[in-house]
Design an enzyme around this catalytic site. Structure first.
Site, PDB file in Angstrom:
ATOM      1  CG  ASP A 382      76.584  38.151  45.378  1.00 52.66           C
ATOM      2  OD1 ASP A 382      77.044  39.149  45.974  1.00 52.66           O
ATOM      3  OD2 ASP A 382      75.586  38.197  44.646  1.00 52.66           O
ATOM      4  CE  LYS A 384      74.475  41.587  46.832  1.00 47.37           C
ATOM      5  NZ  LYS A 384      74.418  40.229  46.275  1.00 47.37           N
ATOM      6  CG  ASP A 387      79.210  43.331  61.136  1.00 48.67           C
ATOM      7  OD1 ASP A 387      79.498  44.290  61.874  1.00 48.67           O
ATOM      8  OD2 ASP A 387      78.382  42.449  61.438  1.00 48.67           O
TER       9      ASP A 387
END
EC number: 2.4.2.10
Length: 554
Positions: A382, A384, A387
């Protein structure tokens, strides 16, 4: 202590209060018996010969006791009519133009919270509902929070039936129980509800009751809106006993000229056009055809999935009969690996937060991969990502964690734009990995809504070779619906609805799979914080799978 045993009476419900003086050393002290509330006094007094059979027993208590007892007979048609009129009088049933929780406009609104302010109505409601389940066998009862709680309490007190209570918000401290009371495994519990539309709120109480070893066979409700809830509950093996179908309420109010026929027809049309799990049309009905399932099975969707991980996961869930993912948000590597071994047989996905672990190296990575192979689950880091493309390429492929080497699945925000998908795809596609896009979140006040969610859905459709699906909350409400090969995973799941003090909102397996249309339930503290994670994981597995089976057969 004074105990009374009511006999049977042909009279309407009568309630007496029995007061004993502070008895001293003998039974010779006086007993004062006076009626607290007497409905239809004449009929009660005229039927004294049938009477209340009372047996009084002294238990050497020096204190006075108050005992309330009731004798009931089955309500007559006139009794039902009287209660309908009273509910209308106190505005528990209203007509007009109301916006419902779902967002649609309704010509009828039922608000039974009002009855707590009218003790006579509460007693009539409890008596009417009790009459519907007199022939049922149960050991205790439990009201669906919150409106049905006082109804269940009244029934419990009037009939001396033990009551259980479901916490709507399970606390993160103390016993962390979802069900309060004297729970005895194997006993049968009657569920008490005030209003049934889809049956979803009933299942949110049934699931926690079953999770502690209770059987649930019957549900009693005051008003059934007749929008498909009964059929839905039947699909779960539950028999619904309703005091009033909405159609009967309309019939009574029309006959007393409290609602005109035009308004009644408008309500009937609304009910017919808003059945749970069906789509209505103004067109003429098509020829009868074989009923189609509400949603495709995991196996059917695996056949059309374009991403390798999506296809693998859908087949894995079908084979292993689980749609449970655990969020292993633990800080110790030792605890992480032990947890994976404990719950592995019951999960399809093991979700990690590798950057909070106290240790990470090639050995730990290898052990986790071995456990995934042993128990047949996929690993979901996880991370996430959020960028620009070139940065996420380096984050995904290199660094301390080298996520692409061991995690079957990772996820990303679309805030930087679709370039983030391209960057991650450069690394993961050739390794057979899959990406989940964060479309909606479970935290209170999140901003992943509306046009953002729509943009995420559109991006996923364009990149189905690498995008395996979404982190989402209400996929059934998306328009258009996502492609069947894309998987929806929903975090924030517990056996009882609620939230914590950090803004996390919890939903039940039934509401997530059956109601919101998700595919995978993600459970964290509810499992790894339990005294027996393995047993608790099995309970969630069963709850999630039952919800799935009901959704494909609805």
């Amino acid at each position: 202590m004074l105990q009374g045993t009511p006999g049977r009476s042909t009279a309407r419900p009568i309630t007496f209060n029995f007061y004993s003086a502070a008895w001293q050393s003998s039974y010779s002290r006086h007993l004062v018996v006076e009626p607290r509330r007497l409905q239809s006094p004449k009929s009660a007094l005229d039927n004294r010969s049938a009477g209340l059979g009372l047996s009084l027993q002294h238990k050497d208590s020096p204190k006075a006791r108050l005992v309330t007892m009731a004798a009931y007979t089955k309500p007559t048609e006139k009794d039902y009519e009287s209660l309908v009129l009273r509910l209308h009088e106190i505005q528990a049933v209203k007509f007009g133009d109301f916006k419902l929780k779902s967002g649609i406009q309704s010509p009828v609104y039922i608000d039974l919270r009002a009855i707590v302010s009218y003790p006579d109505v509460m007693q009539q409601v409890a008596a009417t509902m009790w009459a519907k389940v007199e022939g049922c066998k149960f050991d205790n009862l439990c009201g669906v929070p919150y409106t049905a709680l006082p109804i269940a309490t009244t029934m419990s007190l009037e009939h001396n039936v033990p009551m259980l209570m479901r916490r709507k918000e399970v606390k993160d401290y103390g016993t962390r129980k979802a069900i309060e009371g004297n729970v005895k495994e194997g006993e049968t519990c009657l569920v008490v509800e005030d209003l049934v539309t889809s049956g979803a709120s009933v299942m949110e109480t049934v699931d926690p009751l079953k999770s502690v070893g209770l059987q649930v066979k019957d549900v009693v409700v005051l008003i059934d809106r007749e929008q498909g809830g009964e059929a839905r509950l039947q699909s779960h093996g539950l028999q619904l006993h309703s005091a009033f179908p909405l159609s009967l309420i309309l019939q009574v109010l029309v006959s007393h000229k409290l609602v005109d026929e035009a308004l009644a027809n408008k309500v009937r049309a609304f009910i017919a056009d808003n059945q749970v799990g069906t789509q209505q049309s103004n067109q003429a009905p098509a020829p009868a055809a074989a009923a189609k399932p509400k949603r495709q099975s995991y196996e059917q969707r695996a056949e059309v999935a374009k991403n390798a991980v999506s296809k693998q996961l859908l087949n894995l869930m079908a084979k292993k009969k689980t749609n449970l993912a655990i969020a292993a948000d633990v800080a110790s590597t030792k605890q992480l690996l032990a947890l994976a071994d404990q719950v592995g047989p019951h999960i399809c996905v093991f979700k990690t937060h590798v950057d909070i672990l106290d240790t990470w190296n090639a050995e730990v990575q290898g052990e986790l991969q071995s456990l995934a192979e042993k128990h047949d689950f996929l690993i979901f880091e996880d991370r996430k990502f959020a960028d620009i493309g070139s940065t996420v390429v380096a984050q995904y492929s290199g660094g301390l964690y080298r996520i692409a080497d061991w995690a079957h699945i990772t996820n990303a925000h679309l805030v930087p734009g679709p370039g983030i998908i391209q960057g991650l795809k450069q690394v993961g596609l050739e390794k057979g990995r899959g990406l989940l896009l964060l479309a909606e979140m479970s935290s209170k006040g999140h901003l992943a809504t509306g046009s953002y969610t729509q943009a995420v859905a559109a991006a996923a459709e364009e990149h189905q070779d690498f995008v395996a699906g979404f982190i989402s909350q209400t996929p059934s409400s998306w328009q258009p619906q996502s492609s069947p090969g894309l998987i929806h995973m929903t975090p924030g799941v517990q056996l009882a609805k609620g939230g914590d003090n950090l803004g996390q909102q919890y939903n039940t397996p039934q509401s997530v799979i059956g109601g919101a249309g998700s595919d995978v339930i993600i459970v964290g503290r509810g499992i790894y914080g339990a005294s027996d994670p393995r047993e608790t994981a099995q309970q969630y597995q069963e709850a999630g799978w039952s919800a799935y089976l009901a959704s494909v057969s609805a």
